[in-house]
Design a protein around this motif. Structure first.
Motif, mmCIF file in Angstrom:
data_model
loop_
_atom_site.group_PDB
_atom_site.id
_atom_site.type_symbol
_atom_site.label_atom_id
_atom_site.label_comp_id
_atom_site.label_asym_id
_atom_site.label_seq_id
_atom_site.Cartn_x
_atom_site.Cartn_y
_atom_site.Cartn_z
ATOM 1 N N UNK A 25 47.980 -35.744 -14.538
ATOM 2 C CA UNK A 25 48.754 -36.932 -14.989
ATOM 3 C C UNK A 25 48.213 -37.739 -16.182
ATOM 4 N N UNK A 26 46.939 -37.845 -16.128
ATOM 5 C CA UNK A 26 46.266 -38.293 -17.096
ATOM 6 C C UNK A 26 46.478 -37.592 -18.582
ATOM 7 N N UNK A 27 46.267 -36.318 -18.477
ATOM 8 C CA UNK A 27 46.749 -35.226 -19.640
ATOM 9 C C UNK A 27 48.233 -35.314 -19.880
ATOM 10 N N UNK A 28 49.076 -35.511 -19.261
ATOM 11 C CA UNK A 28 50.595 -35.616 -19.511
ATOM 12 C C UNK A 28 50.597 -36.923 -19.987
ATOM 13 N N UNK A 29 50.011 -37.800 -19.832
ATOM 14 C CA UNK A 29 50.136 -39.346 -20.399
ATOM 15 C C UNK A 29 49.802 -39.349 -21.828
ATOM 16 N N UNK A 30 48.673 -38.482 -22.192
ATOM 17 C CA UNK A 30 47.979 -38.394 -23.398
ATOM 18 C C UNK A 30 48.885 -37.444 -24.064
ATOM 19 N N UNK A 31 49.469 -36.234 -23.759
ATOM 20 C CA UNK A 31 50.443 -35.577 -24.578
ATOM 21 C C UNK A 31 51.776 -36.296 -24.726
ATOM 22 N N UNK A 32 52.278 -37.288 -23.734
ATOM 23 C CA UNK A 32 53.217 -38.168 -23.921
ATOM 24 C C UNK A 32 53.093 -38.910 -25.110
ATOM 25 N N UNK A 33 51.940 -39.628 -25.330
ATOM 26 C CA UNK A 33 51.790 -40.448 -26.379
ATOM 27 C C UNK A 33 51.970 -39.749 -27.763
ATOM 28 N N UNK A 54 44.304 -42.736 -29.763
ATOM 29 C CA UNK A 54 44.542 -41.585 -29.087
ATOM 30 C C UNK A 54 43.237 -40.583 -28.881
ATOM 31 N N UNK A 55 42.712 -40.797 -30.035
ATOM 32 C CA UNK A 55 41.452 -39.509 -29.938
ATOM 33 C C UNK A 55 40.520 -40.280 -29.125
ATOM 34 N N UNK A 56 40.019 -41.568 -29.352
ATOM 35 C CA UNK A 56 39.022 -42.011 -28.229
ATOM 36 C C UNK A 56 39.545 -42.074 -26.864
ATOM 37 N N UNK A 57 40.861 -42.020 -26.415
ATOM 38 C CA UNK A 57 41.367 -41.836 -25.149
ATOM 39 C C UNK A 57 41.001 -40.354 -24.775
ATOM 40 N N UNK A 58 41.033 -39.235 -25.586
ATOM 41 C CA UNK A 58 40.951 -37.968 -25.128
ATOM 42 C C UNK A 58 39.450 -37.781 -24.995
ATOM 43 N N UNK A 59 38.815 -38.464 -25.900
ATOM 44 C CA UNK A 59 37.202 -38.367 -25.734
ATOM 45 C C UNK A 59 36.825 -38.922 -24.367
ATOM 46 N N UNK A 60 37.414 -40.034 -23.965
ATOM 47 C CA UNK A 60 36.712 -40.659 -22.516
ATOM 48 C C UNK A 60 37.518 -39.697 -21.639
ATOM 49 N N UNK A 61 38.357 -38.963 -21.613
ATOM 50 C CA UNK A 61 38.825 -38.014 -20.598
ATOM 51 C C UNK A 61 37.937 -36.918 -20.314
ATOM 52 N N UNK A 62 37.110 -36.380 -21.355
ATOM 53 C CA UNK A 62 36.057 -35.120 -21.177
ATOM 54 C C UNK A 62 35.191 -35.436 -20.109
ATOM 55 N N UNK A 63 34.490 -36.409 -20.058
ATOM 56 C CA UNK A 63 33.395 -36.742 -18.992
ATOM 57 C C UNK A 63 33.904 -37.145 -17.805
ATOM 58 N N UNK A 64 35.149 -37.695 -17.623
ATOM 59 C CA UNK A 64 35.799 -37.804 -16.377
ATOM 60 C C UNK A 64 36.262 -36.472 -15.869
ATOM 61 N N UNK A 65 36.872 -35.779 -16.626
ATOM 62 C CA UNK A 65 37.389 -34.369 -15.858
ATOM 63 C C UNK A 65 36.097 -33.570 -15.427
ATOM 64 N N UNK A 66 35.239 -33.754 -16.215
ATOM 65 C CA UNK A 66 33.858 -32.890 -15.861
ATOM 66 C C UNK A 66 33.294 -33.071 -14.403
ATOM 67 N N UNK A 67 33.568 -34.717 -14.312
ATOM 68 C CA UNK A 67 32.789 -35.180 -12.941
ATOM 69 C C UNK A 67 34.009 -34.623 -11.899
ATOM 70 N N UNK A 68 35.217 -34.770 -12.155
ATOM 71 C CA UNK A 68 36.213 -34.402 -11.107
ATOM 72 C C UNK A 68 36.155 -32.807 -10.833
ATOM 73 N N UNK A 69 35.921 -32.098 -11.894
ATOM 74 C CA UNK A 69 35.727 -30.594 -11.610
ATOM 75 C C UNK A 69 34.401 -30.194 -10.575
ATOM 76 N N UNK A 70 33.323 -31.067 -10.611
ATOM 77 C CA UNK A 70 32.237 -30.967 -9.676
ATOM 78 C C UNK A 70 32.942 -31.250 -8.275
ATOM 79 N N UNK A 71 33.592 -32.255 -8.288
ATOM 80 C CA UNK A 71 34.032 -32.650 -6.969
ATOM 81 C C UNK A 71 35.013 -31.425 -6.326
ATOM 82 N N UNK A 72 35.906 -30.931 -7.343
ATOM 83 C CA UNK A 72 36.844 -29.686 -6.875
ATOM 84 C C UNK A 72 35.855 -28.534 -6.176
ATOM 85 N N UNK A 73 34.780 -28.349 -6.721
ATOM 86 C CA UNK A 73 33.948 -27.117 -6.579
ATOM 87 C C UNK A 73 33.296 -27.714 -5.142
ATOM 88 N N UNK A 74 32.964 -28.902 -4.833
ATOM 89 C CA UNK A 74 32.264 -29.447 -3.817
ATOM 90 C C UNK A 74 33.298 -29.238 -2.420
#
Length: 366
Positions: free
Chosen positions: A135-143, A167-187
């Protein structure tokens, strides 16, 4: 004396785990699948034939509706084919916007696959987490584009709109957030014993079989073939970024899972670099005529979509509409190995094998 009979069973065309109107006629003896016949075409819309009466820009919305989980990639392959025929140079800022849009779309596509695949084999929570991040990605692409699924964002020579302020700043903020979630997915999933019992050593095929069936994307790389068009035949500005091509060796459903999860991380690397390199100013579209006419001749281009190699062939007679248009759809080709994989398998593994291929029926049927 025990007597058994083979039975024909329909899986679909309306089935929650086929992710679209897809019918699979299977012949079973007890719990063992003896034969499987895919029946496709329920979604066929005749995109390629319709395109013969449409101007090139008018075709772009139709590409959105093929693989509707990676619409930006579909937009791009058509524009790239026309630009190749016209020998058109795309402005740098537009190329960066395209890369960001396509790689965000790749992550979103893999998230849908991850969530729905786990749902198919009995886990509910991953689906909710995957769609939260998507949903966060969809919101970025929607913007960026004004739409949430069928974007109609690419244009021959560039893109439709520039990135909005911040917008570029929002994309930059998403990257570390998604990396953290990816670790949770693996766990949560990747080491889960129940999940591993469902996917390991299931749906195995070899490197030679993958090549013979013309598989691409994760379905090819899961057998150890390191082939990705972003690296092996670089297009756009992919040669400016440092990223790896994840591969596995075993060729089973778990290998395909691992490749896609690793690809999310590699896409995040590309997004991160594209944000750092993003030009501060510049045009977002080349100087193109209002009515685009590709010169006489033909062209074929291919790029790496989330599902593998998508190609676009255009034959032009110099008019504002293509004389012929043909797409090479990776989902269609990847699906061809399904009957072989299901033969001799237990019924319980049917959805595990089908889901690991990651098809989108809009792309299979055209």
């Amino acid at each position: 004396m025990i007597r058994t009979e083979e039975m024909l069973l329909n899986v679909g065309p309306q089935h929650p785990s086929t992710h679209g109107v897809f019918r699979l006629v299977i012949k079973i003896d007890g719990e063992i699948i003896k034969e499987a016949t895919p029946v496709i075409g329920y979604l066929h819309r005749g995109t390629e034939k319709l395109a013969e009466d449409l101007q090139y820009t008018q075709i772009i919305p139709y590409t959105d509706r093929m693989d509707y989980l990676s619409a930006m990639t579909n937009n791009y392959v058509l524009c790239h084919a026309v630009e190749t025929m016209m020998n058109l140079e795309v402005p740098e800022r537009a190329e960066y916007l395209r890369i960001l849009a396509m790689e965000l779309g790749r992550v979103a596509s893999h998230l849908v696959w991850w969530g729905t695949y786990l749902l198919d084999i009995g886990a509910v929570s991953p689906f909710l987490y995957a769609f939260r991040e998507r949903e966060m990605i969809i919101n970025l692409l929607n913007e960026l584009s004004g739409a949430r699924l069928t974007f109609n964002y690419m244009r021959v020579g560039g893109v439709k709109w520039d990135a909005p302020e911040g917008w570029i700043e929002k994309v930059a903020e998403f990257v570390p957030y998604m990396r953290e979630q990816l670790k949770g997915y693996h766990d949560l999933v990747s080491g889960n014993e129940i999940f591993l019992n469902r996917v390991k050593d299931v749906g195995i095929y070899t490197k030679e079989e993958a090549i013979a069936y013309s598989l691409s994307g994760a379905n090819l790389r899961c057998t150890g073939v390191k082939w990705d068009l972003r690296k092996d035949e670089p297009y756009s500005i992919y040669d400016r970024f440092q990223f790896d091509i994840p591969t596995e060796e075993k060729g089973d459903a778990f290998a395909r899972y691992n490749v896609r999860m690793a690809e999310i991380e590699e896409s995040l690397k590309i997004i991160e670099q594209a944000v750092e390199q993003f030009p501060k100013e510049g045009p977002i579209i080349a100087k193109v005529p209002r009515i685009i006419k590709a010169p006489k001749g033909e062209a074929y281009v291919r790029i790496e979509s989330p599902r593998g190699e998508i190609g676009c062939y255009i034959a032009s007679d110099g008019k504002k509409e293509p004389y012929r248009l043909k797409f090479r759809r990776p989902s269609f080709y990847n699906l061809q190995i399904l009957p072989k994989l299901l033969e001799g398998e237990n019924m319980a593994n049917l959805i595990t094998i089908l889901g690991a291929i990651d098809i989108v029926l809009g792309e299979v049927d055209g």
